[in-house]
Design a protein around this motif. Structure first.
Motif, PDB file in Angstrom:
ATOM      1  N   THR A 154      39.141  57.217  48.047  1.00 18.11           N
ATOM      2  CA  THR A 154      37.708  57.474  48.208  1.00 18.11           C
ATOM      3  C   THR A 154      36.950  57.238  46.916  1.00 18.11           C
ATOM      4  O   THR A 154      35.819  56.738  46.921  1.00 18.11           O
ATOM      5  N   TYR A 155      37.586  57.577  45.794  1.00 17.35           N
ATOM      6  CA  TYR A 155      36.893  57.512  44.516  1.00 17.35           C
ATOM      7  C   TYR A 155      36.948  56.135  43.862  1.00 17.35           C
ATOM      8  O   TYR A 155      36.209  55.868  42.915  1.00 17.35           O
ATOM      9  N   LYS A 207      36.769  53.242  45.836  1.00 10.45           N
ATOM     10  CA  LYS A 207      36.308  52.228  46.784  1.00 10.45           C
ATOM     11  C   LYS A 207      35.167  51.376  46.230  1.00 10.45           C
ATOM     12  O   LYS A 207      35.097  50.173  46.500  1.00 10.45           O
ATOM     13  N   ASP A 208      34.287  51.991  45.420  1.00 15.92           N
ATOM     14  CA  ASP A 208      33.169  51.217  44.875  1.00 15.92           C
ATOM     15  C   ASP A 208      33.615  50.289  43.745  1.00 15.92           C
ATOM     16  O   ASP A 208      32.887  49.363  43.380  1.00 15.92           O
ATOM     17  N   GLY A 209      34.788  50.541  43.199  1.00 13.03           N
ATOM     18  CA  GLY A 209      35.274  49.712  42.099  1.00 13.03           C
ATOM     19  C   GLY A 209      36.414  48.788  42.470  1.00 13.03           C
ATOM     20  O   GLY A 209      36.978  48.114  41.607  1.00 13.03           O
ATOM     21  N   ARG A 210      36.738  48.714  43.751  1.00 18.13           N
ATOM     22  CA  ARG A 210      37.879  47.887  44.167  1.00 18.13           C
ATOM     23  C   ARG A 210      37.686  46.414  43.809  1.00 18.13           C
ATOM     24  O   ARG A 210      38.644  45.733  43.447  1.00 18.13           O
ATOM     25  N   SER A 211      36.457  45.939  43.894  1.00 20.14           N
ATOM     26  CA  SER A 211      36.216  44.530  43.608  1.00 20.14           C
ATOM     27  C   SER A 211      36.414  44.198  42.132  1.00 20.14           C
ATOM     28  O   SER A 211      36.449  43.022  41.765  1.00 20.14           O
ATOM     29  N   GLU A 263      37.023  58.614  37.709  1.00 22.04           N
ATOM     30  CA  GLU A 263      35.872  58.036  37.021  1.00 22.04           C
ATOM     31  C   GLU A 263      36.247  57.644  35.591  1.00 22.04           C
ATOM     32  O   GLU A 263      35.921  56.551  35.128  1.00 22.04           O
ATOM     33  N   THR A 282      38.747  54.636  35.603  1.00 23.64           N
ATOM     34  CA  THR A 282      38.047  53.382  35.874  1.00 23.64           C
ATOM     35  C   THR A 282      37.261  52.927  34.649  1.00 23.64           C
ATOM     36  O   THR A 282      37.267  51.741  34.290  1.00 23.64           O
TER      37      THR A 282
END
Length: 436
Positions: free
Chosen positions: A120-121, A123-127, A325, A328
């Motif tokens: 969940t944490y 998902k916004d940085g997967r790309s 966070e 990442t």
């Protein structure tokens, strides 16, 4: 980052945790190394690792993120006892929030049940990271940590000796065979390369050759050390050695380093961290080395990977969102990545990290060649179909023992792969894993 191995004792401890269901303690996060429960103040996160420069990146974070404080604790290298320490702490409910874990060991930690799903944490940085890299920090699309670096392979070679002997750089493995014969003809005392007997270095060749060792289907493990694809890769190196075209020094041995310096071994096909390994151990040949792409199998354009690590989120972490966070940020922030490149000589896993100008710096040891530019390009060509198994220490020990006997004629690559297949299946079944 050079891979660190999980000891057999740690693997057995991990399997015990997985089978007894006590891998993560009670989930309270009350252990001395875990993040503290929310008290209204800054989130406190403990991070265990050993890589050079990690403490500097943590300091950079703490300077600009007052609401999440990370405490870095340097521990022994994973393969020298660090992983044992992590697993013991996890069993006691005293694990840190974050831990440095090599890709080759990640599956063992997953099998132990000591990691936390942070899908969940992230998902916004997967790309920010290639899909194949995410595959090294989770399973079935789930993530249990954040990648830090990768270790694509290339060919390090003595540019002066190849030029003097008028030997063309091999672009394929067939051409590598011809070059190996030409090196021996030019100097009967010299060989193109050392016999690859370290199991994790050899894994990079299997990785490139589309010869996986493990897979998962219907919640069961498959093991394929003795597959046709693996025999093809093994037979290639066996054939070179049987023809007398390879040296046979022990892996990571002073005698090999001396051969690099003296010019009796002309090349090393290895991962990005070999750049510092050669530089730091063969100072006598400074300025004479260069780097070229890893030779390809005919009709393909893929390379292998041998190393790399992630920042794993441990099961008892009370602040997984904040921990993820930070992890990442550490792998993507320009200043943090620049620090890790300078301190630990990593090749960043993140796409933004690969644009870091520090990778464009000329390397004096390699005649001024900006070698990390090559690895940046090659990182996009890593074969994506690779998965590490849950008991790599046992598998690697058996494989390494067999490969270490090839030069004595007491074993062959085929024998070593076959024994790794047999021992791995036996260990998986005896420890209660489902096996296809």
């Amino acid at each position: 980052m050079r891979r660190a191995r999980l000891t057999t004792a740690a693997v057995l401890a991990a399997l015990s945790l997985a089978l007894t269901g006590c891998g993560g303690g009670n989930g309270s996060g009350s252990g001395s190394g875990s993040a503290k429960a929310d008290t209204g103040g800054p989130a406190d996160i403990t991070f265990w690792g050993w890589a050079a420069g990690y403490e500097k990146s943590v300091a950079l974070w703490n300077k600009t993120h007052p609401d999440v404080h990370v405490k870095y604790e340097a521990i022994t290298n994973g393969g020298a006892g660090g992983y044992d320490k992590m697993l013991t702490a996890a069993k006691a409910g005293k694990a840190p929030c974050l831990a440095q874990v090599g890709y080759e060991t990640f599956s063992s930690f997953l099998a132990a049940g000591v990691l936390q799903d942070v899908s969940t944490y992230v998902k916004d940085g997967r790309s920010e990271f290639p899909d194949w890299v995410w595959g090294n920090v989770g399973v079935d699309g789930k993530a249990y940590g954040v990648p830090v670096d990768t270790a694509p392979m290339a060919m390090f070679y003595r540019a002066d000796l190849f030029k003097k002997a008028h030997i063309a750089l091999p672009k394929t493995w067939d051409e590598f065979t011809a070059a190996a014969a030409a090196v021996k003809a030019a100097d009967p005392a010299a060989r193109i390369m050392n016999l690859p007997t370290d199991p994790y270095l050899y894994a990079g060749f299997a990785w490139q050759g589309g010869a996986p060792w493990f897979g998962v289907k219907n919640d069961a493990w498959s093991v394929s050390f003795d597959s046709a694809a693996n025999r093809k890769v093994g037979d290639y190196w066996q054939g070179l050695y049987d023809k007398g075209l390879l040296a046979s020094y022990p892996a990571f041995d002073a005698a090999l380093y001396s051969a690099w310096s003296k010019g009796t071994v002309w090349a090393e096909v290895g991962p990005v961290w070999s750049a510092s390994l050669i530089r730091d151990n063969a100072s006598g040949s400074a300025g004479k080395w260069a780097v070229a792409p890893m030779p390809r199998w005919a009709g393909t354009d893929t390379v292998g990977n041998s190393g790399g690590s992630a920042t794993a989120v441990m099961k008892d972490c009370s602040h997984p969102k904040e921990a993820t966070e930070f992890a990442t940020w550490m792998s993507t922030d320009k200043e943090s990545v620049s620090n890790l490149i300078a301190s630990a000589a990593i090749l960043p896993a993140s796409k933004s990290g690969l644009t870091n100008p520090a990778l464009d710096a000329p390397q004096s040891y390699y005649g001024g060649q900006p070698v990390y530019q090559l690895f940046r390009t090659e990182s996009a060509k890593v074969n994506s179909g690779w998965m590490w198994g849950p008991i790599m220490s046992i598998s690697a020990t058996t494989l390494g023992d067999g490969l270490g006997k090839v030069h004595t004629k007491k074993a062959t690559y085929e024998n070593a792969l076959g024994n790794a297949q047999k021992d791995t299946l036996k260990a998986l079944k005896s420890q209660g894993f489902s096996v296809n």
